[in-house]
Write a protein that holds these residues in place. Structure first.
Motif, PDB file in Angstrom:
ATOM      1  N   UNK A 128      10.087  -3.913   3.201  1.00  0.00           N
ATOM      2  CA  UNK A 128      10.942  -3.031   2.629  1.00  0.00           C
ATOM      3  C   UNK A 128      10.857  -2.916   1.196  1.00  0.00           C
ATOM      4  N   UNK A 129       9.891  -3.690   0.545  1.00  0.00           N
ATOM      5  CA  UNK A 129       9.486  -3.673  -0.933  1.00  0.00           C
ATOM      6  C   UNK A 129       8.590  -2.657  -1.480  1.00  0.00           C
ATOM      7  N   UNK A 130       8.621  -1.796  -2.376  1.00  0.00           N
ATOM      8  CA  UNK A 130       7.782  -0.887  -2.693  1.00  0.00           C
ATOM      9  C   UNK A 130       7.110  -1.536  -4.152  1.00  0.00           C
ATOM     10  N   UNK A 131       7.584  -2.442  -4.506  1.00  0.00           N
ATOM     11  CA  UNK A 131       6.868  -3.203  -5.640  1.00  0.00           C
ATOM     12  C   UNK A 131       5.614  -3.636  -5.479  1.00  0.00           C
ATOM     13  N   UNK A 132       4.735  -3.854  -6.352  1.00  0.00           N
ATOM     14  CA  UNK A 132       3.260  -4.311  -6.418  1.00  0.00           C
ATOM     15  C   UNK A 132       3.263  -5.723  -5.354  1.00  0.00           C
ATOM     16  N   UNK A 133       4.186  -6.359  -5.457  1.00  0.00           N
ATOM     17  CA  UNK A 133       4.076  -7.593  -4.514  1.00  0.00           C
ATOM     18  C   UNK A 133       4.618  -7.304  -3.003  1.00  0.00           C
ATOM     19  N   UNK A 134       5.200  -6.356  -2.758  1.00  0.00           N
ATOM     20  CA  UNK A 134       5.734  -5.969  -1.463  1.00  0.00           C
ATOM     21  C   UNK A 134       4.585  -5.526  -0.441  1.00  0.00           C
ATOM     22  N   UNK A 135       4.951  -5.305   0.854  1.00  0.00           N
ATOM     23  CA  UNK A 135       4.167  -4.900   1.810  1.00  0.00           C
ATOM     24  C   UNK A 135       4.778  -3.667   2.373  1.00  0.00           C
ATOM     25  N   UNK A 136       5.312  -2.795   1.690  1.00  0.00           N
ATOM     26  CA  UNK A 136       5.841  -1.717   2.102  1.00  0.00           C
ATOM     27  C   UNK A 136       4.630  -0.333   2.481  1.00  0.00           C
ATOM     28  N   UNK A 137       3.690  -0.463   1.689  1.00  0.00           N
ATOM     29  CA  UNK A 137       2.608   0.490   1.738  1.00  0.00           C
ATOM     30  C   UNK A 137       1.952   0.103   3.149  1.00  0.00           C
TER      31      UNK A 137
END
Length: 387
Positions: free
Chosen positions: A46-55
């Protein structure tokens, strides 16, 4: 005057109260937000931050291998998993050590052994002498790894990706199922969208088996609302507990605070109600402004110059200390010019426009432009005398 001061103090107290209440509300919202929603977003799809897996999650959908999100407890997962082969991905970039205790559970080993696959992203491993950033060539492209931690694989573990310092990705067979451990917690994070192989390499690892692919979002604080939760609350009549357990509780709290501030502001409980004081009009200033408007409309520039010259000459004489002879309205011209030159180090020509404005004009009628220029010259004289 006193009423105006007291009114200002009253407004100051009201706004101070509003500011304090707003600060308290913001503090409560900061404390409430982690409880209500996000939890640990590092590693979450769900996260679009650099540490997230949204992409990476979106990449899997475009690739044709959609990943589903699991938002219930792991106990519910093992109880409701279908008999067909299923892959579960758990990503925890914040506390990878939690997986050690998780993997020791016999219940999970039994679940994997029945033919399922578990992919652990971010498991703790010892720090080695490997460089922090290494680049690895794979069939899926270049994979960038940023960690000095490496696994020491056992005889029953297959090294999927590694180097001379140890294993980075391992695969272990448990019964009829598989356990895949990926050491770097950010292998497929949003920060690596520019790497040519990271997303595809992770996609190949998690989709190499059969059956659907799920990612555990319960681990990051997301919890699916039970379908009968609202019905149970309404049947029991405990509406307050139900609202407090949902984000509506925060909205209700904000509404109560806003209502309280409104009541305080409207009822003015901080002091005595004061009457409005009408401002006192300056009749002299109003008269001067009206007279100036009439003179300008009538183009009486000569009259304006005559009046201003007399007033300004009196100021200059007073400043220079030149006293007119007895019975005279103005001092001697030569005495005034001599005092001007001695006290200002200026020349007599600087004061001529003020002494003889009509002579400067050559007897012609004054225009508005010429009047403005003369006023600018008078202003220079005043600055020299610090008037």
């Amino acid at each position: 005057m006193q009423g105006g001061v007291m009114g200002g103090q009253l407004k100051g107290r009201i706004w101070a109260g509003v500011a304090i209440a707003g600060a308290v509300l913001a503090f409560v919202m900061v404390l409430w937000a982690p409880i209500q929603g996000g939890g640990n977003l590092r590693g979450s799809t769900y996260s679009l931050a650099p540490s997230g897996y949204g992409a990476w999650y979106a990449y899997m959908a475009e690739r044709g291998t959609p990943v589903q999100r699991w938002e219930k407890s792991i106990d519910a997962w093992t109880e409701t998993t279908p008999e067909t082969t299923t892959t579960l991905i758990r990503i925890n970039a914040q506390s990878p050590r939690d997986y050690d205790a998780y993997l020791d559970q016999q219940e999970l080993e039994d679940w994997v052994a029945t033919g399922h696959r578990l992919v652990v992203v971010g498991r703790s491993a010892p720090v080695t002498e490997a460089p922090f950033r290494t680049v690895h060539g794979t069939d899926q492209g270049t994979v960038v790894v940023e960690t000095a931690r490496r696994q020491s694989p056992g005889l029953d573990q297959e090294i999927v990706l590694g180097d001379g310092f140890g294993a980075i990705v391992t695969r272990t067979t448990l019964g009829e199922g598989q356990l895949v451990v990926i050491n770097p917690p950010y292998l497929g994070a949003n920060a690596y969208q520019g790497a040519s192989g990271n997303f595809e390499f992770l996609a190949q690892v998690v989709s190499s088996g059969e059956g659907p692919v799920w990612v555990d979002e319960y681990l990051h604080g997301y919890q699916e609302l039970e379908a009968d939760a609202g019905a149970t609350a309404t049947e029991s009549g405990d509406w307050i507990q139900y609202l407090l357990a949902t984000p509506l509780g925060l909205i209700l709290f904000q509404g109560l605070v806003a209502l309280g501030l409104g009541v305080i502001a409207r009822n003015r409980r901080f002091g005595v109600k004061l009457p409005l004081v009408s401002p006192v009009e300056d009749n002299t200033a109003a008269y001067v402004q009206a007279l100036g408007g009439v003179l300008r409309k009538a183009e009486s520039h000569d009259f304006v110059v005559q009046m201003l010259q007399q007033a300004e000459l009196q100021q200059v004489c007073r400043r220079l200390g030149v006293v007119p002879p007895k019975g005279e309205a103005m001092p001697d011209r030569d005495a005034l010019l001599q005092a001007w030159c001695d006290q200002t180090d200026g020349s007599a020509a600087d004061l001529e426009p003020l002494l003889d404005p009509q002579g400067q004009q050559g007897g012609r009628r004054w225009t508005e432009t010429q009047l403005l220029r003369w006023l600018a010259t008078v202003a220079q004289v005043r600055r020299r005398l610090h008037l």
